[in-house]
Design a protein around this motif. Structure first.
Motif, PDB file in Angstrom:
ATOM      1  N   ARG A 182      32.024 -10.900  13.222  1.00  0.00           N
ATOM      2  CA  ARG A 182      32.564 -10.363  14.243  1.00  0.00           C
ATOM      3  C   ARG A 182      33.732  -9.445  13.959  1.00  0.00           C
ATOM      4  O   ARG A 182      33.872  -8.223  14.181  1.00  0.00           O
ATOM      5  CB  ARG A 182      32.799 -10.864  15.467  1.00  0.00           C
ATOM      6  N   GLU A 183      34.629  -9.871  13.352  1.00  0.00           N
ATOM      7  CA  GLU A 183      35.868  -9.624  12.740  1.00  0.00           C
ATOM      8  C   GLU A 183      35.432  -8.079  11.852  1.00  0.00           C
ATOM      9  O   GLU A 183      36.071  -7.110  11.970  1.00  0.00           O
ATOM     10  CB  GLU A 183      36.807 -10.352  11.806  1.00  0.00           C
ATOM     11  N   VAL A 184      34.843  -8.185  10.750  1.00  0.00           N
ATOM     12  CA  VAL A 184      34.211  -7.082  10.063  1.00  0.00           C
ATOM     13  C   VAL A 184      33.490  -6.098  11.017  1.00  0.00           C
ATOM     14  O   VAL A 184      33.746  -5.006  10.824  1.00  0.00           O
ATOM     15  CB  VAL A 184      33.059  -7.720   9.164  1.00  0.00           C
ATOM     16  N   LEU A 185      32.887  -6.554  11.975  1.00  0.00           N
ATOM     17  CA  LEU A 185      31.919  -5.593  12.643  1.00  0.00           C
ATOM     18  C   LEU A 185      33.077  -4.846  13.932  1.00  0.00           C
ATOM     19  O   LEU A 185      32.945  -3.663  13.822  1.00  0.00           O
ATOM     20  CB  LEU A 185      30.903  -6.404  13.486  1.00  0.00           C
ATOM     21  N   ALA A 186      33.950  -5.462  14.144  1.00  0.00           N
ATOM     22  CA  ALA A 186      34.862  -4.681  15.184  1.00  0.00           C
ATOM     23  C   ALA A 186      35.829  -3.654  14.222  1.00  0.00           C
ATOM     24  O   ALA A 186      35.973  -2.675  14.943  1.00  0.00           O
ATOM     25  CB  ALA A 186      35.782  -5.830  15.593  1.00  0.00           C
ATOM     26  N   SER A 187      36.028  -4.094  12.855  1.00  0.00           N
ATOM     27  CA  SER A 187      36.610  -2.979  12.138  1.00  0.00           C
ATOM     28  C   SER A 187      35.930  -1.865  12.034  1.00  0.00           C
ATOM     29  O   SER A 187      36.475  -0.692  11.646  1.00  0.00           O
ATOM     30  CB  SER A 187      37.266  -3.784  10.864  1.00  0.00           C
ATOM     31  N   LEU A 188      34.606  -1.883  12.379  1.00  0.00           N
ATOM     32  CA  LEU A 188      33.582  -0.924  11.880  1.00  0.00           C
ATOM     33  C   LEU A 188      33.583   0.047  13.360  1.00  0.00           C
ATOM     34  O   LEU A 188      32.596   1.123  13.195  1.00  0.00           O
ATOM     35  CB  LEU A 188      32.365  -1.305  11.407  1.00  0.00           C
ATOM     36  N   THR A 189      33.905  -0.406  14.153  1.00  0.00           N
ATOM     37  CA  THR A 189      33.589   0.520  15.522  1.00  0.00           C
ATOM     38  C   THR A 189      34.506   1.663  15.854  1.00  0.00           C
ATOM     39  O   THR A 189      34.261   2.517  16.666  1.00  0.00           O
ATOM     40  CB  THR A 189      33.850  -0.471  16.850  1.00  0.00           C
ATOM     41  N   GLU A 190      35.699   1.722  14.850  1.00  0.00           N
ATOM     42  CA  GLU A 190      36.398   2.894  15.169  1.00  0.00           C
ATOM     43  C   GLU A 190      36.548   3.639  13.728  1.00  0.00           C
ATOM     44  O   GLU A 190      36.402   3.061  12.749  1.00  0.00           O
ATOM     45  CB  GLU A 190      38.184   2.350  15.349  1.00  0.00           C
ATOM     46  N   PRO A 191      36.841   4.720  13.679  1.00  0.00           N
ATOM     47  CA  PRO A 191      36.996   5.533  12.235  1.00  0.00           C
ATOM     48  C   PRO A 191      38.109   4.856  11.578  1.00  0.00           C
ATOM     49  O   PRO A 191      38.956   4.284  11.939  1.00  0.00           O
ATOM     50  CB  PRO A 191      37.575   6.879  12.715  1.00  0.00           C
ATOM     51  N   PRO A 192      37.507   4.664  10.189  1.00  0.00           N
ATOM     52  CA  PRO A 192      38.192   3.894   9.270  1.00  0.00           C
ATOM     53  C   PRO A 192      39.435   4.839   8.885  1.00  0.00           C
ATOM     54  O   PRO A 192      39.620   5.839   9.234  1.00  0.00           O
ATOM     55  CB  PRO A 192      37.621   3.548   8.174  1.00  0.00           C
ATOM     56  N   PRO A 193      40.674   4.000   8.542  1.00  0.00           N
ATOM     57  CA  PRO A 193      41.922   4.623   7.937  1.00  0.00           C
ATOM     58  C   PRO A 193      41.638   5.596   6.806  1.00  0.00           C
ATOM     59  O   PRO A 193      40.589   5.461   5.981  1.00  0.00           O
ATOM     60  CB  PRO A 193      42.815   3.669   7.644  1.00  0.00           C
ATOM     61  N   ALA A 194      42.310   6.625   6.420  1.00  0.00           N
ATOM     62  CA  ALA A 194      42.193   7.547   5.270  1.00  0.00           C
ATOM     63  C   ALA A 194      42.030   6.854   4.088  1.00  0.00           C
ATOM     64  O   ALA A 194      42.924   5.955   4.066  1.00  0.00           O
ATOM     65  CB  ALA A 194      43.263   8.766   5.341  1.00  0.00           C
ATOM     66  N   GLY A 195      41.364   7.214   3.099  1.00  0.00           N
ATOM     67  CA  GLY A 195      41.056   6.839   2.169  1.00  0.00           C
ATOM     68  C   GLY A 195      40.150   5.271   1.956  1.00  0.00           C
ATOM     69  O   GLY A 195      39.867   4.980   0.851  1.00  0.00           O
ATOM     70  N   TRP A 196      39.673   4.887   3.129  1.00  0.00           N
ATOM     71  CA  TRP A 196      38.855   3.754   3.152  1.00  0.00           C
ATOM     72  C   TRP A 196      37.611   4.129   2.558  1.00  0.00           C
ATOM     73  O   TRP A 196      36.671   5.305   3.086  1.00  0.00           O
ATOM     74  CB  TRP A 196      38.727   3.179   4.525  1.00  0.00           C
ATOM     75  N   THR A 197      36.784   3.795   1.789  1.00  0.00           N
ATOM     76  CA  THR A 197      35.544   3.929   1.289  1.00  0.00           C
ATOM     77  C   THR A 197      34.330   3.010   1.407  1.00  0.00           C
ATOM     78  O   THR A 197      33.272   3.533   1.820  1.00  0.00           O
ATOM     79  CB  THR A 197      35.672   4.088  -0.082  1.00  0.00           C
ATOM     80  N   ARG A 198      34.756   1.639   1.791  1.00  0.00           N
ATOM     81  CA  ARG A 198      33.600   0.717   1.959  1.00  0.00           C
ATOM     82  C   ARG A 198      34.126  -0.608   2.616  1.00  0.00           C
ATOM     83  O   ARG A 198      35.209  -0.782   2.199  1.00  0.00           O
ATOM     84  CB  ARG A 198      32.600   0.764   0.903  1.00  0.00           C
ATOM     85  N   ILE A 199      33.338  -1.486   2.873  1.00  0.00           N
ATOM     86  CA  ILE A 199      33.712  -2.768   3.034  1.00  0.00           C
ATOM     87  C   ILE A 199      33.769  -3.477   1.858  1.00  0.00           C
ATOM     88  O   ILE A 199      33.319  -3.137   0.794  1.00  0.00           O
ATOM     89  CB  ILE A 199      32.677  -3.592   3.841  1.00  0.00           C
ATOM     90  N   SER A 200      34.599  -4.503   1.809  1.00  0.00           N
ATOM     91  CA  SER A 200      35.073  -5.297   0.687  1.00  0.00           C
ATOM     92  C   SER A 200      34.058  -6.343   0.211  1.00  0.00           C
ATOM     93  O   SER A 200      33.100  -6.364   1.139  1.00  0.00           O
ATOM     94  CB  SER A 200      36.599  -6.010   0.732  1.00  0.00           C
ATOM     95  N   PRO A 201      34.133  -6.480  -0.983  1.00  0.00           N
ATOM     96  CA  PRO A 201      33.215  -7.502  -1.395  1.00  0.00           C
ATOM     97  C   PRO A 201      33.062  -8.862  -0.663  1.00  0.00           C
ATOM     98  O   PRO A 201      31.949  -9.374  -0.367  1.00  0.00           O
ATOM     99  CB  PRO A 201      33.549  -7.816  -2.835  1.00  0.00           C
ATOM    100  N   GLU A 202      34.255  -9.072  -0.251  1.00  0.00           N
ATOM    101  CA  GLU A 202      34.482 -10.366   0.553  1.00  0.00           C
ATOM    102  C   GLU A 202      33.912 -10.115   1.958  1.00  0.00           C
ATOM    103  O   GLU A 202      33.195 -11.023   2.478  1.00  0.00           O
ATOM    104  CB  GLU A 202      35.975 -10.781   0.788  1.00  0.00           C
ATOM    105  N   GLN A 203      34.193  -8.861   2.666  1.00  0.00           N
ATOM    106  CA  GLN A 203      33.409  -8.683   4.002  1.00  0.00           C
ATOM    107  C   GLN A 203      31.946  -8.779   3.770  1.00  0.00           C
ATOM    108  O   GLN A 203      31.150  -9.031   4.577  1.00  0.00           O
ATOM    109  CB  GLN A 203      34.021  -7.337   4.439  1.00  0.00           C
TER     110      GLN A 203
END
Length: 193
Positions: free
Chosen positions: A119-140
């Motif tokens: 849920r924490e991973v998904l919640a982070s994807l409900t809004e536009p990511p910060p500048a420079g963000w490219t993808r979810i991390s391998p841990e996510q």
């Protein structure tokens, strides 16, 4: 040369509600399993879309849809199983069924723990990511993969062994009681008669 992926493979259409009703409780449980499968596929398509296109509003909508299902419907579904499917098998089942039910009960606890991180991973994807963000991390990605794998094995065990065994043991009266409880816990009125 980059391989193109058809849009149909990375688009994320809406989802349908189960067509079974609570008057047929095992059919409703089966419909919930179908819904879980759709949500797991949506989660996979969302991850693929992130890799291919990056974040967009469809990723945010997919994250919201998956969170809504696993926040609301999945806990109710697990409670249905804990109250009505598992107890008769623990009481009357053979050693194989009892061991499988205990594994599935442990799965439910692991799913609850795993859901917190998913849920924490998904919640982070409900809004536009910060500048420079490219993808979810391998841990996510690992968190999402663990959750998906856990659910898939769980569904296979229930569909292949536990649901058929429970169906075979339940009387018409027990099915009516199961139906009534499932409806009552969701604030629905049982049908008259």
């Amino acid at each position: 040369m980059a391989t193109s992926i058809p849009l149909t493979q990375i688009s994320m259409p809406g989802h349908r509600a189960p067509t079974a009703g609570f008057e047929a409780p095992f059919e409703m449980l089966d419909a919930c399993h179908e819904r879980v499968e759709r949500m797991l596929k949506l989660l996979a398509r969302m991850q693929q879309r992130l890799l291919v296109r990056g974040w967009d509003e469809s990723v945010a909508q997919a994250a919201h849809d998956v969170m809504r299902y696993f926040d609301l419907a999945a806990p109710q579904h697990h409670e249905d199983e804990e109250r009505h499917v598992f107890p008769p098998l623990l009481d009357k089942g053979d050693d194989v069924l009892v061991a499988m039910v205990k594994k599935l009960q442990a799965d439910h606890r692991e799913m609850e723990r795993s859901w917190v991180a998913v849920r924490e991973v998904l919640a982070s994807l409900t809004e536009p990511p910060p500048a420079g963000w490219t993808r979810i991390s391998p841990e996510q990605a690992e968190v999402l993969g663990h959750f998906t794998g856990l659910y898939r094995h769980h569904l296979d065990d229930e569909d292949g062994l536990i649901y058929p065994a429970a169906r075979a043991q339940m009387s018409a009266e027990a099915l009516r009681a199961m139906s009534g409880d499932m409806m009552q816990r969701r604030g629905l009125e049982p049908p008259a008669g």
